[in-house]
Structure formats: C-alpha cells, structure tokens
Design a protein around this motif. Structure first.
Motif, PDB file in Angstrom:
ATOM      1  N   PHE A  19       0.825  -1.214   0.000  1.00 55.00           N
ATOM      2  CA  PHE A  19       0.000   0.000   0.000  1.00 55.00           C
ATOM      3  C   PHE A  19       0.858   1.262   0.000  1.00 55.00           C
ATOM      4  CE2 PHE A  19      -3.403  -2.900   1.400  1.00 55.00           C
ATOM      5  CZ  PHE A  19      -4.332  -2.549   0.434  1.00 55.00           C
ATOM      6  N   LYS A  20       1.994   1.181   0.689  1.00 57.01           N
ATOM      7  CA  LYS A  20       2.907   2.337   0.728  1.00 57.01           C
ATOM      8  C   LYS A  20       3.450   2.615  -0.678  1.00 57.01           C
ATOM      9  CE  LYS A  20       7.134   3.812   2.932  1.00 57.01           C
ATOM     10  NZ  LYS A  20       8.356   3.301   3.509  1.00 57.01           N
ATOM     11  N   HIS A  21       3.846   1.534  -1.356  1.00 60.45           N
ATOM     12  CA  HIS A  21       4.388   1.651  -2.702  1.00 60.45           C
ATOM     13  C   HIS A  21       3.341   2.217  -3.667  1.00 60.45           C
ATOM     14  CE1 HIS A  21       7.301   0.758  -5.796  1.00 60.45           C
ATOM     15  NE2 HIS A  21       6.366   0.172  -6.521  1.00 60.45           N
ATOM     16  N   LYS A  22       2.097   1.735  -3.529  1.00 60.77           N
ATOM     17  CA  LYS A  22       0.995   2.194  -4.380  1.00 60.77           C
ATOM     18  C   LYS A  22       0.758   3.694  -4.181  1.00 60.77           C
ATOM     19  CE  LYS A  22      -3.427   0.361  -5.696  1.00 60.77           C
ATOM     20  NZ  LYS A  22      -4.600  -0.378  -5.257  1.00 60.77           N
TER      21      LYS A  22
ATOM     22  N   LEU B  15       2.950   5.877  -3.048  1.00 61.73           N
ATOM     23  CA  LEU B  15       4.095   6.658  -3.541  1.00 61.73           C
ATOM     24  C   LEU B  15       4.081   6.759  -5.070  1.00 61.73           C
ATOM     25  CD1 LEU B  15       7.088   5.586  -1.261  1.00 61.73           C
ATOM     26  CD2 LEU B  15       5.713   7.638  -1.140  1.00 61.73           C
ATOM     27  N   LEU B  16       3.580   5.715  -5.743  1.00 61.84           N
ATOM     28  CA  LEU B  16       3.504   5.766  -7.211  1.00 61.84           C
ATOM     29  C   LEU B  16       2.533   6.853  -7.670  1.00 61.84           C
ATOM     30  CD1 LEU B  16       3.498   2.102  -8.571  1.00 61.84           C
ATOM     31  CD2 LEU B  16       5.210   3.862  -8.931  1.00 61.84           C
ATOM     32  N   LYS B  17       1.456   7.000  -6.900  1.00 61.88           N
ATOM     33  CA  LYS B  17       0.447   8.007  -7.233  1.00 61.88           C
ATOM     34  C   LYS B  17       0.962   9.409  -6.953  1.00 61.88           C
ATOM     35  CE  LYS B  17      -3.660   5.675  -5.961  1.00 61.88           C
ATOM     36  NZ  LYS B  17      -4.657   5.674  -4.907  1.00 61.88           N
ATOM     37  N   ASN B  18       1.908   9.506  -6.023  1.00 60.94           N
ATOM     38  CA  ASN B  18       2.351  10.817  -5.537  1.00 60.94           C
ATOM     39  C   ASN B  18       3.875  10.953  -5.637  1.00 60.94           C
ATOM     40  OD1 ASN B  18       2.317  13.257  -4.272  1.00 60.94           O
ATOM     41  ND2 ASN B  18       0.963  12.584  -2.613  1.00 60.94           N
ATOM     42  N   PRO B  19       4.402  11.276  -6.821  1.00 59.59           N
ATOM     43  CA  PRO B  19       5.865  11.301  -7.006  1.00 59.59           C
ATOM     44  C   PRO B  19       6.583  12.334  -6.134  1.00 59.59           C
ATOM     45  CG  PRO B  19       4.707  11.639  -9.100  1.00 59.59           C
ATOM     46  CD  PRO B  19       3.683  11.660  -8.029  1.00 59.59           C
ATOM     47  N   GLN B  20       5.897  13.464  -5.873  1.00 57.39           N
ATOM     48  CA  GLN B  20       6.510  14.509  -5.035  1.00 57.39           C
ATOM     49  C   GLN B  20       6.767  13.976  -3.623  1.00 57.39           C
ATOM     50  OE1 GLN B  20       7.812  17.323  -5.916  1.00 57.39           O
ATOM     51  NE2 GLN B  20       8.339  17.866  -3.805  1.00 57.39           N
ATOM     52  N   LYS B  21       5.778  13.216  -3.133  1.00 58.86           N
ATOM     53  CA  LYS B  21       5.901  12.625  -1.800  1.00 58.86           C
ATOM     54  C   LYS B  21       7.044  11.595  -1.791  1.00 58.86           C
ATOM     55  CE  LYS B  21       3.002  10.399   1.630  1.00 58.86           C
ATOM     56  NZ  LYS B  21       1.771   9.617   1.768  1.00 58.86           N
ATOM     57  N   ALA B  22       7.139  10.828  -2.898  1.00 60.78           N
ATOM     58  CA  ALA B  22       8.196   9.819  -3.008  1.00 60.78           C
ATOM     59  C   ALA B  22       9.570  10.480  -2.974  1.00 60.78           C
ATOM     60  CB  ALA B  22       8.026   9.035  -4.296  1.00 60.78           C
ATOM     61  N   ARG B  23       9.677  11.598  -3.702  1.00 63.53           N
ATOM     62  CA  ARG B  23      10.951  12.331  -3.736  1.00 63.53           C
ATOM     63  C   ARG B  23      11.298  12.857  -2.340  1.00 63.53           C
ATOM     64  NH1 ARG B  23      14.752  15.674  -6.157  1.00 63.53           N
ATOM     65  NH2 ARG B  23      14.674  17.789  -5.374  1.00 63.53           N
ATOM     66  N   GLN B  24      10.265  13.395  -1.675  1.00 64.78           N
ATOM     67  CA  GLN B  24      10.467  13.940  -0.326  1.00 64.78           C
ATOM     68  C   GLN B  24      10.954  12.843   0.619  1.00 64.78           C
ATOM     69  OE1 GLN B  24      10.266  17.195  -0.091  1.00 64.78           O
ATOM     70  NE2 GLN B  24      11.173  16.969   1.928  1.00 64.78           N
ATOM     71  N   GLU B  25      10.348  11.669   0.475  1.00 61.67           N
ATOM     72  CA  GLU B  25      10.729  10.549   1.334  1.00 61.67           C
ATOM     73  C   GLU B  25      12.175  10.121   1.064  1.00 61.67           C
ATOM     74  OE1 GLU B  25       8.292   6.651   2.046  1.00 61.67           O
ATOM     75  OE2 GLU B  25       7.312   8.461   2.780  1.00 61.67           O
ATOM     76  N   TYR B  26      12.533  10.129  -0.234  1.00 63.81           N
ATOM     77  CA  TYR B  26      13.900   9.765  -0.620  1.00 63.81           C
ATOM     78  C   TYR B  26      14.900  10.767  -0.026  1.00 63.81           C
ATOM     79  CZ  TYR B  26      17.926   8.725  -3.552  1.00 63.81           C
ATOM     80  OH  TYR B  26      19.176   8.387  -3.984  1.00 63.81           O
ATOM     81  N   ILE B  27      14.526  12.055  -0.114  1.00 65.02           N
ATOM     82  CA  ILE B  27      15.407  13.103   0.421  1.00 65.02           C
ATOM     83  C   ILE B  27      15.591  12.922   1.928  1.00 65.02           C
ATOM     84  CG2 ILE B  27      15.470  15.583   0.966  1.00 65.02           C
ATOM     85  CD1 ILE B  27      14.436  16.122  -1.858  1.00 65.02           C
ATOM     86  N   GLU B  28      14.478  12.696   2.629  1.00 60.02           N
ATOM     87  CA  GLU B  28      14.544  12.518   4.093  1.00 60.02           C
ATOM     88  C   GLU B  28      15.449  11.331   4.454  1.00 60.02           C
ATOM     89  OE1 GLU B  28      13.207  14.232   6.643  1.00 60.02           O
ATOM     90  OE2 GLU B  28      12.307  15.744   5.341  1.00 60.02           O
ATOM     91  N   GLU B  29      15.371  10.275   3.630  1.00 54.89           N
ATOM     92  CA  GLU B  29      16.148   9.064   3.895  1.00 54.89           C
ATOM     93  C   GLU B  29      17.636   9.296   3.638  1.00 54.89           C
ATOM     94  OE1 GLU B  29      14.865   6.100   4.922  1.00 54.89           O
ATOM     95  OE2 GLU B  29      16.804   5.071   4.850  1.00 54.89           O
ATOM     96  N   HIS B  30      17.951  10.028   2.552  1.00 51.17           N
ATOM     97  CA  HIS B  30      19.347  10.190   2.147  1.00 51.17           C
ATOM     98  C   HIS B  30      19.971  11.515   2.555  1.00 51.17           C
ATOM     99  CE1 HIS B  30      17.979   6.878  -0.355  1.00 51.17           C
ATOM    100  NE2 HIS B  30      19.224   6.482  -0.345  1.00 51.17           N
TER     101      HIS B  30
END
Lengths: 89, 142
Positions: B57-60, B62-77
């Motif tokens: 569900f998390k992956h689904k 994030l696919l719908k919301n690329p900005q959120k995915a990018r934000q999550e990637y930034i927070e992680e890295h």
C-alpha cells in the motif's frame, strides 16, 4: 605548554560551530527563495537548511560545493572559516 | 527486485501462518518443541504478511504521488539525517555497553547459573570484537 595545546585543541573542537560561519541565509534572502525551495533544489531536508543557517550543523564538502554552485559563487563566499588564535590573548 | 522480495515475504508469511494453524490442529497435547513451534510460525507469518501488505500500500501511494516519493527519498538520504542516525546509534552502543556490563555484574552478584553468565559474557565479547572489526574495516575504506 603541552597542557595549553591540549586545551586549545579541545576548545577549538568544542566551539566548532562558531569557527565556521556562513552567509547562507543572507544569500538565500537575496535570491528571494524560501528554505523549502532551496532544500528541494539541493536535495536535502528543510531542517538541514535551517540547521546550516543557525550554525548548528556544518555541511559536508559536497553539500558546501552544491550550495556554492547553486548561488553561482565561490565556496569561500558562502562559508567563512575563522581561525581563532587563543595564543594572542 | 523490491517487488519480488515483497511477494516472497507475502507468500512465506501466508505459508507460515497456515502451517502454524495446521500444526496446532495436528500436534494437540504435545509437550515437546511442537507445543511452541506452531505459535512461533503464526507469529512470524503474521509479521511477514503484515509487513508485505503494508509495503504494497505504501508503494501504491508513492507511485500516485511522485513529489511525496521524492520527499521521502530526500529525508532518507539527507546527510544531516544520516549523521544524526549514526550518532544516535553510536550513543546507543555506548549505553548498551554500560547496561550490559551492569547486567553481568548484577547477575554475578545474584549467583545466577554460570552458563547464563558465560553466554552473556560471550555476547558482550562478540559485540565488542564486532566493534573493533568495523573500526579496522572502516580505517581501510576511508
């Protein structure tokens, strides 16, 4: 003399946050961008920008270069290293 | 890759859960390890199943919301976040050493069975040597 040297090293590290100053907030405001946009463009979190501006966190050399290139200036124009010589006092 | 891993988790989780239920039915009134094993299977199975469904569900999302995915990637890295995490881990390790040493001392004074103390001391030594190993490894890497 040895003790003095040890104390100096200790104290320099202790106040490390004060030795490296930066003009990040000034440059950011001059370019009229907010912390969110800068963080997003540099690929870091907004808290990192906040901490950098407050002087609580010193960036890696890579991030320092990224910031300098982003504003189109030299790295020394953003980050100012001040060597405090306690021996003079 | 990540998708295959998640599917594997889902399949293994479901299989373990079902196996656990079957084992409970089959091994009624048994007193050896079979009295505990089915429940361990159910526990681990449910854990894996829950994790994989959550990931799906998390992956689904994030696919719908690329900005959120990018934000999550930034927070992680983000380098500051990484430094914070590493510092927290280092502090936890120091705390752990202190606690572990005190537990050993306490158990020693309480006259707990010797094998328990030996196992704990071995664990303590193992983790201390792991620390030395990583220091040496990192010395060569950076």
């Amino acid at each position: 003399m040895d003790l003095y040297y040890k104390w100096k090293v200790y104290f320099t590290f202790y106040i490390r946050g004060d030795v490296l100053k930066n003009r990040l907030e000034e440059l950011r405001k001059k370019h009229g961008i907010n912390q969110e946009k800068l963080a997003n463009d540099l690929g870091v979190s907004r808290q990192t920008i906040g901490s950098l501006e407050n002087g609580r966190y010193n960036p890696s050399i890579v991030l320092a270069f990224k910031i300098a290139r982003y504003f189109g200036v030299n790295i020394e124009d953003v980050f100012i290293y001040e060597e405090i010589d306690y021996g003079k006092n | 890759m990540e998708k295959t891993k998640n599917t594997m988790k889902l399949v293994i989780g479901t299989a373990l859960f079902v196996l656990g239920l079957v084992l409970i039915k089959v091994s009624k009134n048994s007193k050896d390890i079979m009295a505990v094993l089915p429940f361990i299977f159910i526990g681990v199975g449910s854990g894996l199943f829950g994790e994989s469904v959550g990931n799906y569900f998390k992956h689904k999302d994030l696919l719908k919301n690329p900005q959120k995915a990018r934000q999550e990637y930034i927070e992680e890295h983000d380098e500051r976040n990484q430094a914070l995490r590493n510092k927290a881990k280092a502090k936890t390790y120091n705390l752990f050493q202190y606690i572990f040493a005190n537990i050993l001392l306490g158990f020693g004074l309480m006259s707990v069975d010797l094998y328990i103390i030996i196992v704990l001391a071995m664990l303590y030594l193992f983790l201390t040597f792991a620390n030395i190993y990583y220091i040496n490894k990192l010395q060569k890497e950076m």
